[in-house]
Design an enzyme around this catalytic site. Structure first.
Site, PDB file in Angstrom:
ATOM      1  N   LYS A  64     -64.965   8.626 -70.671  1.00  0.00           N
ATOM      2  CA  LYS A  64     -66.391   8.747 -70.987  1.00  0.00           C
ATOM      3  C   LYS A  64     -66.731   7.941 -72.235  1.00  0.00           C
ATOM      4  O   LYS A  64     -67.693   7.165 -72.248  1.00  0.00           O
ATOM      5  CB  LYS A  64     -66.771  10.217 -71.183  1.00  0.00           C
ATOM      6  CG  LYS A  64     -68.259  10.428 -71.457  1.00  0.00           C
ATOM      7  CD  LYS A  64     -68.594  11.905 -71.585  1.00  0.00           C
ATOM      8  CE  LYS A  64     -68.181  12.446 -72.931  1.00  0.00           C
ATOM      9  NZ  LYS A  64     -68.687  13.813 -73.173  1.00  0.00           N
TER      10      LYS A  64
ATOM     11  N   ASP B 173     -70.760  12.267 -67.976  1.00  0.00           N
ATOM     12  CA  ASP B 173     -70.811  13.480 -68.785  1.00  0.00           C
ATOM     13  C   ASP B 173     -71.274  14.641 -67.908  1.00  0.00           C
ATOM     14  O   ASP B 173     -71.410  14.509 -66.693  1.00  0.00           O
ATOM     15  CB  ASP B 173     -71.727  13.288 -69.995  1.00  0.00           C
ATOM     16  CG  ASP B 173     -73.186  13.082 -69.593  1.00  0.00           C
ATOM     17  OD1 ASP B 173     -73.486  13.008 -68.378  1.00  0.00           O
ATOM     18  OD2 ASP B 173     -74.029  13.001 -70.497  1.00  0.00           O
TER      19      ASP B 173
END
Length: 213
Positions: A121, A139
């Site tokens: 991420k 996310d």
């Protein structure tokens, strides 16, 4: 429509709804975004933005932060939660940047992934926001919305969601789309309350919004 067609419709609708798609973490240098995204784990971006003001004031560059003791970093970042582990990762990451990269942040995905405390991420966020390269940041908002909309089917693992989206989202659209998922997920397609489907710009194409009541 198939998932690739649905993705294109979602992209255009969210563009119309949210013309500006920026990262909500404040930064003016790549290394600062690396620090902030690590602090943002299980913490709001708004709080991180406040905390890093003090951190960057005391340690204004990679060299200064790399020279700091993890315990001193922890004192400042504790309000973000998980202070000890975050401070340890930040310290180790800055020391790698200092010792191996001359203080710069690498622009290769695998090199970013190899930095302490940097996962997919974070690496994707840096690739997209800092270097303008194709990126998909999975996310919690992205995972929740893509499942509800029907872009993925019951996939909760972030990497698997990312891989599924790479197949249907044009590479140049991925980074901004994920920023728009964050905005939409906070304002409309919420997690802790019932989604506001009545005011959702995706209601006519969203799988969850059109399930039989």
């Amino acid at each position: 429509m198939d998932k690739k067609e649905l993705a294109l419709v979602v992209i255009e609708k969210l563009k119309d709804e949210y013309p500006i798609a920026d990262c909500t973490l404040d930064y003016d240098e790549a290394w600062k975004l690396l620090v902030s995204v690590r602090l943002a784990a299980q913490c709001t971006d708004a709080r991180v933005n406040v905390v890093v003001e003090g951190l960057f004031s005391k340690y204004p560059d990679v060299e200064a932060l790399a020279a700091a003791e993890p315990e001193d970093i922890e004192e400042i970042v504790r309000p973000c939660g998980l202070g000890r582990s975050k401070a340890r990762d930040i310290s180790a990451c800055m020391r790698v940047l200092r010792d191996q990269y001359g203080g710069r942040v690498p622009d290769a995905f695998e090199e970013l992934l190899a930095l302490p405390g940097v996962g997919r991420k974070s690496a994707n966020l840096i690739m997209g926001d800092v270097f303008g390269k194709p990126a998909i940041v999975t996310d919690t908002h992205c995972i929740r919305l893509t499942n509800r909309i029907g872009l993925v089917d019951g996939i909760k693992d972030p990497k698997k969601v990312e891989m599924a989206l790479w197949k249907i989202v044009p590479p140049e659209e991925g980074n901004d789309l994920c920023h728009r998922f964050v905005i939409h997920g906070r304002e409309v397609c919420t997690a802790r309350t019932k989604p506001y489907c009545d005011k959702c710009c995706l209601a006519d194409v969203c799988r969850s919004a059109n399930l039989p009541s």
